[in-house]
Enzyme design. Structure first.
Site, PDB file in Angstrom:
ATOM      1  N   PRO A 110     -33.270   1.028  -2.188  1.00  0.00           N
ATOM      2  CG  PRO A 110     -33.308   2.244  -4.162  1.00  0.00           C
ATOM      3  CD  PRO A 110     -33.758   0.948  -3.572  1.00  0.00           C
ATOM      4  CD  GLU A 111     -32.782   0.734   3.771  1.00  0.00           C
ATOM      5  OE1 GLU A 111     -32.593   1.257   4.888  1.00  0.00           O
ATOM      6  OE2 GLU A 111     -32.531  -0.466   3.536  1.00  0.00           O
ATOM      7  CE1 TYR A 127     -33.036  -3.507 -17.247  1.00  0.00           C
ATOM      8  CE2 TYR A 127     -30.896  -2.416 -17.328  1.00  0.00           C
ATOM      9  CZ  TYR A 127     -31.660  -3.569 -17.396  1.00  0.00           C
ATOM     10  OH  TYR A 127     -31.059  -4.773 -17.615  1.00  0.00           O
ATOM     11  CG  ASN A 137     -33.591  -5.557   5.903  1.00  0.00           C
ATOM     12  OD1 ASN A 137     -33.994  -5.673   7.054  1.00  0.00           O
ATOM     13  ND2 ASN A 137     -33.073  -6.569   5.236  1.00  0.00           N
ATOM     14  NE  ARG A 183     -35.826  -7.821  -9.220  1.00  0.00           N
ATOM     15  CZ  ARG A 183     -35.557  -8.307  -8.012  1.00  0.00           C
ATOM     16  NH1 ARG A 183     -34.428  -7.970  -7.400  1.00  0.00           N
ATOM     17  NH2 ARG A 183     -36.388  -9.135  -7.412  1.00  0.00           N
ATOM     18  CE  LYS A 193     -37.656   2.697   3.129  1.00  0.00           C
ATOM     19  NZ  LYS A 193     -37.947   1.272   3.274  1.00  0.00           N
TER      20      LYS A 193
END
Length: 403
Positions: free
Chosen positions: A2-3, A107, A186, A126, A60
């Protein structure tokens, strides 16, 4: 990862649906890797009974201001995401939790129920995200170490020109530096540079005045356009390189032009060689390298060198094992490094994200395949060498017996 667009979409969703409402229930996950520096009981106790006053973001990172401190803050990491039950927040694919999944998700790291029955959750598949409880999130790391926010505190064209003209590093590496400008990761960096027609490896200081103007315009347009559609990538403009970033090398195109993948700033980078060309001395050096490479391949020197190197490796592999490290020592060292890299991956000043993109996965898979081929070739040569050695030894013994 996520950006800025994805995190800003989450902030806006909270602002539109949760402000002025009291927290009646809070559930914090038993996950000290993500929930940093505070116990579950203390975290939950600090939220229940509080009213959400405002939602803030820098880079972020997102945090909620309650009617009294401390305040919860969220560093999204690779797969962090905000979900509000019954509200479409964002469709960031790596974070996606299906509507049919259990609620709150397995999660979920922070779950909150408000006095009107609305519920929201922060999830992280993650576990690279960080959820903190802070008195003043903006005054302490990682937020205090961030550079100007690309959306909220944009540089003027002149400020960008003056700033970049002093930086002698690759422009993409600089854009990924969160202490220089925050929020660009990115995929945003790749898109910005593609739209500005700038090679990602071009030195920031060597950019032309036209490059600076195009870059300034592209940063603004890419962020604003992605936010216009709520950071829903399926609605990004069709002429964006974004849509082909996850395709395999050789099969990625944008507007009919081939996309190449290189590594810049430690991240897999997508660009279009036909439109994003190196300039000045960097172009000359790149041309010289290509010429030398073609020359070396044509006269067979490169192949001879590689063959000699392979022979040396084979010879070394059949020598005595004396002096080698104990078995497994190298693997342990590698494991420690990997562990440390994983723990550091969500550092505020890392050059992210990617995005641990699927492109990175393709690149890693290609590297694995190449490694397997090299390994198999080496093993074949070793086996041949060993057989020759055994055959020679047997022949020698036969000759001695014959004498």
């Amino acid at each position: 990862m996520p950006e800025l667009p994805e995190v800003e979409a989450a902030r806006r969703a909270i602002e539109e649906n949760c402000l002025g409402k009291k927290i009646t229930k809070a559930l914090i996950a038993d996950d000290p890797k993500v929930i940093e520096g505070v116990s579950r009981a203390d975290f939950e106790g600090s939220l229940v009974g509080k009213t959400i006053v405002s939602a803030h973001r820098k880079g972020k990172n997102l945090w909620l201001r309650l009617d009294s401190p401390p305040f919860p803050s969220f560093q999204f990491g690779m797969t962090g995401a905000i979900y509000i039950k019954g509200v479409a927040v964002t469709k960031y694919k790596r974070s996606a939790v299906k509507d049919t999944d259990e609620w709150p998700s397995k999660y979920s790291k922070l779950f909150v129920e408000l006095d009107d029955g609305l519920e929201f959750s922060f999830t992280d598949k993650r576990r690279f995200a960080r959820v903190r409880l802070l008195k003043d999130p903006a005054s302490v790391p990682p937020i205090s170490e961030l550079g100007p926010d690309a959306l909220l505190e944009p540089m003027t064209g002149d400020e960008l020109f003056e700033s970049l003209s002093k930086k002698k590093i690759a422009i993409k590496t600089l854009l990924l530096d969160q202490s220089y400008i925050s929020g660009i990761g990115n995929w945003v960096a790749d898109e910005v540079l593609y739209q500005a027609r700038i090679h990602p490896e071009q030195s920031a200081a060597s950019l032309s005045k036209e490059n600076y103007g195009n870059l300034h315009k592209s940063i603004k347009e890419v962020i604003e356009k992605s936010l216009e559609v709520g950071a829903d990538s399926s609605q990004f403009p069709s002429n964006w390189i974004f849509h082909s970033r996850e395709k395999k090398p050789g099969k990625a195109f944008v507007d009919g032009r081939k996309i190449d993948f290189i590594t810049v700033g430690g991240r897999t980078t997508a660009y279009v060689p036909e439109l994003q060309k190196l300039s000045g001395q960097q172009a000359a050096r790149a041309g010289s390298k290509q010429a030398n490479k073609r020359k070396g391949h044509g006269d067979g020197v490169k192949d001879d060198v590689n063959e000699a190197a392979s022979d040396e490796e084979v010879n070394g592999s059949v020598q005595s094992k004396k002096g080698r490290k104990p078995r497994g020592q190298g693997n342990k060292s590698s494991a420690k490094r990997k562990s440390k890299e994983s723990d550091d991956e969500d550092n505020a000043n890392d050059s992210e994200d990617d995005d641990d993109d699927d492109n990175d996965d393709h690149h890693d898979e290609d590297q694995k395949n190449k490694t397997r081929k090299v390994t198999n070739n080496k093993q074949s040569k070793v086996e041949k060498t060993s057989k020759k050695t055994v055959q020679t030894s047997q022949n020698s013994k036969k000759k001695k017996k014959a004498k």
